[in-house]
Design a protein around this motif. Structure first.
Motif, PDB file in Angstrom:
ATOM      1  N   GLU A  37      52.734 100.022  -0.673  1.00  0.00           N
ATOM      2  CA  GLU A  37      51.706 100.148  -1.696  1.00  0.00           C
ATOM      3  C   GLU A  37      50.831 101.337  -1.339  1.00  0.00           C
ATOM      4  OE1 GLU A  37      47.714  97.825  -2.815  1.00  0.00           O
ATOM      5  OE2 GLU A  37      49.538  96.659  -3.190  1.00  0.00           O
ATOM      6  N   VAL A  38      50.676 102.248  -2.292  1.00  0.00           N
ATOM      7  CA  VAL A  38      49.798 103.396  -2.104  1.00  0.00           C
ATOM      8  C   VAL A  38      48.452 103.010  -2.718  1.00  0.00           C
ATOM      9  CG1 VAL A  38      49.423 105.843  -2.551  1.00  0.00           C
ATOM     10  CG2 VAL A  38      51.759 104.980  -2.259  1.00  0.00           C
ATOM     11  N   ASP A  39      47.407 103.063  -1.912  1.00  0.00           N
ATOM     12  CA  ASP A  39      46.098 102.619  -2.378  1.00  0.00           C
ATOM     13  C   ASP A  39      45.579 103.462  -3.534  1.00  0.00           C
ATOM     14  OD1 ASP A  39      45.992 100.553  -0.461  1.00  0.00           O
ATOM     15  OD2 ASP A  39      45.130 101.904   1.034  1.00  0.00           O
ATOM     16  N   ILE A  40      45.620 104.786  -3.362  1.00  0.00           N
ATOM     17  CA  ILE A  40      45.081 105.686  -4.387  1.00  0.00           C
ATOM     18  C   ILE A  40      46.003 106.905  -4.492  1.00  0.00           C
ATOM     19  CG2 ILE A  40      43.144 107.180  -5.069  1.00  0.00           C
ATOM     20  CD1 ILE A  40      41.346 105.357  -3.285  1.00  0.00           C
ATOM     21  N   ILE A  41      46.303 107.293  -5.723  1.00  0.00           N
ATOM     22  CA  ILE A  41      47.003 108.552  -5.975  1.00  0.00           C
ATOM     23  C   ILE A  41      46.064 109.377  -6.842  1.00  0.00           C
ATOM     24  CG2 ILE A  41      49.056 109.681  -6.905  1.00  0.00           C
ATOM     25  CD1 ILE A  41      50.505 106.940  -6.537  1.00  0.00           C
ATOM     26  N   THR A  77      55.292 107.458   2.782  1.00  0.00           N
ATOM     27  CA  THR A  77      55.958 108.708   2.402  1.00  0.00           C
ATOM     28  C   THR A  77      57.159 108.424   1.502  1.00  0.00           C
ATOM     29  OG1 THR A  77      57.204 108.774   4.476  1.00  0.00           O
ATOM     30  CG2 THR A  77      55.139 110.031   4.392  1.00  0.00           C
ATOM     31  N   THR A  78      57.847 107.323   1.755  1.00  0.00           N
ATOM     32  CA  THR A  78      58.971 106.929   0.888  1.00  0.00           C
ATOM     33  C   THR A  78      58.459 106.596  -0.512  1.00  0.00           C
ATOM     34  OG1 THR A  78      60.221 106.098   2.774  1.00  0.00           O
ATOM     35  CG2 THR A  78      60.856 105.268   0.603  1.00  0.00           C
ATOM     36  N   ALA A  79      57.349 105.871  -0.591  1.00  0.00           N
ATOM     37  CA  ALA A  79      56.757 105.542  -1.889  1.00  0.00           C
ATOM     38  C   ALA A  79      56.287 106.800  -2.608  1.00  0.00           C
ATOM     39  CB  ALA A  79      55.594 104.575  -1.703  1.00  0.00           C
ATOM     40  N   ALA A  80      55.715 107.742  -1.877  1.00  0.00           N
ATOM     41  CA  ALA A  80      55.260 108.998  -2.481  1.00  0.00           C
ATOM     42  C   ALA A  80      56.441 109.764  -3.069  1.00  0.00           C
ATOM     43  CB  ALA A  80      54.537 109.851  -1.444  1.00  0.00           C
ATOM     44  N   ARG A  94      49.958 115.921  -0.542  1.00  0.00           N
ATOM     45  CA  ARG A  94      49.170 115.794   0.674  1.00  0.00           C
ATOM     46  C   ARG A  94      48.894 114.309   0.900  1.00  0.00           C
ATOM     47  NH1 ARG A  94      43.526 118.437   0.192  1.00  0.00           N
ATOM     48  NH2 ARG A  94      42.778 116.336  -0.192  1.00  0.00           N
ATOM     49  N   PHE A  95      48.829 113.925   2.177  1.00  0.00           N
ATOM     50  CA  PHE A  95      48.519 112.549   2.542  1.00  0.00           C
ATOM     51  C   PHE A  95      47.168 112.519   3.255  1.00  0.00           C
ATOM     52  CE2 PHE A  95      53.079 112.750   2.232  1.00  0.00           C
ATOM     53  CZ  PHE A  95      53.389 111.607   1.511  1.00  0.00           C
ATOM     54  N   ASP A  96      46.252 111.742   2.703  1.00  0.00           N
ATOM     55  CA  ASP A  96      44.910 111.618   3.255  1.00  0.00           C
ATOM     56  C   ASP A  96      44.639 110.168   3.643  1.00  0.00           C
ATOM     57  OD1 ASP A  96      44.699 114.245   2.405  1.00  0.00           O
ATOM     58  OD2 ASP A  96      42.977 113.905   1.086  1.00  0.00           O
ATOM     59  N   TRP A 118      55.311 114.274   5.742  1.00  0.00           N
ATOM     60  CA  TRP A 118      56.591 113.634   5.412  1.00  0.00           C
ATOM     61  C   TRP A 118      57.401 113.434   6.667  1.00  0.00           C
ATOM     62  CZ3 TRP A 118      57.538 112.297   0.420  1.00  0.00           C
ATOM     63  CH2 TRP A 118      56.831 112.953  -0.576  1.00  0.00           C
ATOM     64  N   PHE A 119      58.161 112.377   6.723  1.00  0.00           N
ATOM     65  CA  PHE A 119      59.112 112.151   7.814  1.00  0.00           C
ATOM     66  C   PHE A 119      60.456 112.689   7.398  1.00  0.00           C
ATOM     67  CE2 PHE A 119      55.939 109.390   9.453  1.00  0.00           C
ATOM     68  CZ  PHE A 119      56.217 109.267  10.789  1.00  0.00           C
TER      69      PHE A 119
END
Length: 119
Positions: A37-41, A77-80, A94-96, A118-119
């Motif tokens: 689950e991504v909290d905020i995009i 990163t998979t969800a992104a 970008r990941f914050d 990213w991995f």
């Protein structure tokens, strides 16, 4: 609702207000992909920003952002990647982390840009 879920929900509300004040446009909240689950995009300038919110009532055991471990980063990163494919998003990503410590009801907010890659 459990006390930790309430704290997390309050943290996310504070993070959204904080990011909007800084000029971010929130496009999704609590976006789910499989077990992630991504909290905020959000969008800002020409960036698509995936934000993990970490909220703690105490820093006795470490700062909020220190609780983000490699397996969770991998899921995020998979969800992104899935979000970008599903919605045909081509911008730079970008990941914050927005780390929030709430002590005596006074929030301390730390925004960590480019917290991981990213991995």
């Amino acid at each position: 609702m459990s006390q930790s879920k309430e704290l997390g929900k309050k943290g996310e509300e504070l993070a959204v207000a904080f990011l909007e004040e800084k000029g971010y446009h929130i496009i999704a909240r609590n976006w789910k992909y499989h077990k992630a689950e991504v909290d905020i995009i959000a969008e800002i300038d020409d960036l698509l920003v995936f934000v993990e919110v970490k909220t703690r009532s105490s820093t006795d055991f470490g700062k909020p952002h220190e609780f983000l471990k490699p397996p969770q980063i991998k899921r995020l990163t998979t969800a992104a990647d899935a979000f970008c494919v599903q919605f045909n998003r081509k911008e730079e990503v970008r990941f914050d982390i927005v780390a929030i410590g709430i002590k005596k009801s006074v929030p301390e907010i730390e925004h960590i840009e480019r917290a991981f890659y990213w991995f």
